[in-house]
Design an enzyme around this catalytic site. Structure first.
Site, PDB file in Angstrom:
ATOM      1  N   LYS A  33     -32.478 -54.259  43.567  1.00 44.47           N
ATOM      2  CA  LYS A  33     -33.765 -53.920  44.160  1.00 44.47           C
ATOM      3  C   LYS A  33     -34.627 -55.183  44.317  1.00 44.47           C
ATOM      4  O   LYS A  33     -34.228 -56.270  43.900  1.00 44.47           O
ATOM      5  CB  LYS A  33     -34.473 -52.856  43.295  1.00 44.47           C
ATOM      6  CG  LYS A  33     -33.568 -51.689  42.877  1.00 44.47           C
ATOM      7  CD  LYS A  33     -33.039 -50.889  44.080  1.00 44.47           C
ATOM      8  CE  LYS A  33     -31.895 -49.974  43.688  1.00 44.47           C
ATOM      9  NZ  LYS A  33     -32.248 -48.657  43.283  1.00 44.47           N
TER      10      LYS A  33
HETATM   11  C1  LIG Z   1     -31.767 -47.378  42.792  1.00 43.48           C
HETATM   12  C2  LIG Z   1     -32.383 -46.125  43.270  1.00 43.48           C
HETATM   13  C3  LIG Z   1     -32.856 -45.141  42.402  1.00 43.48           C
HETATM   14  C4  LIG Z   1     -32.631 -45.173  40.934  1.00 43.48           C
HETATM   15  O1  LIG Z   1     -32.955 -46.349  40.332  1.00 43.48           O
HETATM   16  P1  LIG Z   1     -32.190 -46.801  38.996  1.00 43.48           P
HETATM   17  O2  LIG Z   1     -33.078 -47.864  38.471  1.00 43.48           O
HETATM   18  O3  LIG Z   1     -30.855 -47.277  39.409  1.00 43.48           O
HETATM   19  O4  LIG Z   1     -32.132 -45.615  38.106  1.00 43.48           O
HETATM   20  C5  LIG Z   1     -33.489 -44.043  42.939  1.00 43.48           C
HETATM   21  N1  LIG Z   1     -33.654 -43.901  44.248  1.00 43.48           N
HETATM   22  C6  LIG Z   1     -33.208 -44.819  45.125  1.00 43.48           C
HETATM   23  C7  LIG Z   1     -33.438 -44.614  46.587  1.00 43.48           C
HETATM   24  C8  LIG Z   1     -32.542 -45.943  44.660  1.00 43.48           C
HETATM   25  O5  LIG Z   1     -32.054 -46.821  45.534  1.00 43.48           O
END
Ligand SMILES: *Cc1c(COP(=O)(O)O)cnc(C)c1O
Length: 393
Positions: free
Chosen positions: A179
């Site tokens: 992210k």
């Molecule tokens: C990565 C992601 C999540 C969850 O995040 P984590 O930190 O991996 O639990 C939720 N929604 C979307 C769209 C994501 O890309």
């Protein structure tokens, strides 16, 4: 992708030296406290709660909003399975909504999917492409629905000048390695609502009475689960927060340059965006799935890489489609207000759009001239099958 380096490494040393690694236990002035204050100031939101993941942030926000058994939660057909999984984790059921060519929830299909049991909309800002929040907020207000934005894949992006995640009743962010802010694993819930915040805090700390989470909320104590982040995560987040806006600026510059080059090709179209002037996520749309596949195959090597994100398409969320939970008796589908049926082809428009779409990596950690070189090569590589290809100069 957000990079981690020497600055994060240096920020960790004082945390180790202090010996105060836990969320609660130190003097209350640990790195997480500073992070939450800085994040809330930068994002213009009343409250920030750091948690252990983006999934945890979604779960805490839904639980804080009181969403649960019998409730329906609208989620888009194109997102990581965690969005749908979070609704199930609080006992509600996800109802899957078509996306449009912006690769985000189609407001027209939201209207079609609302039933008397709908309680919440979870719009997902996918791959740095922001949702049509004006339409979504308007629909939500008209139907009395809670909006919990999933901004996990768009940390820091704006919609009409406002940071996504801070527009709805609550927002969820992820700080996972893939992210915009990367601390390996982590997340945050944001909200302007004092009661939602108090309940999210209580929920994320298993229901620890003695920490006063609900003291000013006029709420009876309630149980939660443990989604706490550590001060190690806080120390890294303080560094990553400083890198966020410069990284988004690099993405924006590359978006503009690459989109201009690719728009010279008549073999593909630049995908529409709900805030084109601040876009930092690029996709191209072809007339046919075959053309999109050929384009992806031709360009699969190199730093500038279109990619297929089929993992994020609802038809691959097998546990959801099969309605299978860890224990058959703790199955939200048994508590739903009506029989919920899914099938892999229930959102045909989303499948059709995604099959014809390639997402284009912006290469924000590579020099801009290198990225424009790859973009020009990508345009030239198109086979002349469609007649007059226009070459970028
Ligand atoms: C990565 C992601 C999540 C969850 O995040 P984590 O930190 O991996 O639990 C939720 N929604 C979307 C769209 C994501 O890309």
């Amino acid at each position: 992708m957000a990079r981690v380096g020497i600055r994060e490494w240096l920020a960790l040393a004082p945390v180790f030296a202090s010996g105060e690694l836990a969320r609660f236990g130190g003097d209350g002035n640990g790195p997480l406290t500073r992070f939450e204050a800085d994040f809330s100031a930068k994002f213009g939101t009343g409250h920030v709660l750091t948690v252990s993941s983006g999934t945890g942030a979604l779960i805490a926000a839904l639980a804080a909003a009181g969403i649960g058994p019998g409730d329906e939660v609208l989620v888009p057909a194109y997102t990581w399975i965690a969005t749908a999984g979070a609704a199930l984790a609080v006992g509600a059921v996800p109802i899957i909504v078509e996306i449009d060519e912006t690769l985000t929830m189609d407001p027209a299909d939201i209207l079609r999917k609302i039933t008397p049991h709908t309680r919440a909309i979870v719009p997902v800002h996918m791959a740095n492409m922001v949702c049509d929040m004006d339409s979504i907020m308007q629909i939500a207000r008209q139907h009395g629905l809670v909006v919990i934005e999933d901004a996990c894949q768009a940390v820091g992006l704006t919609y009409k000048g406002v940071r996504v995640g801070t527009i709805g009743d609550a927002g969820a962010f992820s700080f996972n390695q893939f992210k915009n802010m990367n601390i390996g694993e982590g997340g945050a819930v944001v909200t302007d609502d004092d009661r939602l915040f108090a309940r999210a805090r209580m929920y994320h700390d298993i229901g620890a009475l003695f920490r006063g989470h609900l003291d000013n909320a006029n709420e009876p104590p309630m149980l939660g689960i443990n989604l706490k982040a550590s001060q190690i995560q806080g120390a890294m987040l303080n560094v990553q927060l400083k890198k966020l806006d410069p990284m988004i600026r690099r993405m924006r510059r590359r978006y503009d340059a690459i989109a201009e080059i690719l728009s010279a090709s008549n073999a593909m179209r630049i995908g529409p965006h709900n805030d084109r002037d601040h876009a930092a996520g690029l996709h191209v749309i072809f007339d046919t799935a075959e053309e999109a596949r050929a384009f992806a195959a031709e360009n699969k090597r190199g730093v500038y890489r279109p990619y297929d994100s089929s993992r994020h398409v609802y038809s691959n969320w097998l546990p959801v489609l099969d309605q299978r939970t860890a224990n058959p008796k703790m199955n939200p589908y048994a508590w739903a207000s009506r029989k919920i049926e899914y099938s892999p082809d229930m959102c045909p428009r989303s499948l059709d759009i995604l099959k014809r779409t390639c997402r284009i990596g912006l290469g924000e950690n590579y020099p801009l001239p290198l990225m424009t070189y790859f973009a020009r090569r990508m345009v030239r590589q198109r086979p002349a099958s469609k007649g007059s290809l226009v070459y970028a100069t």
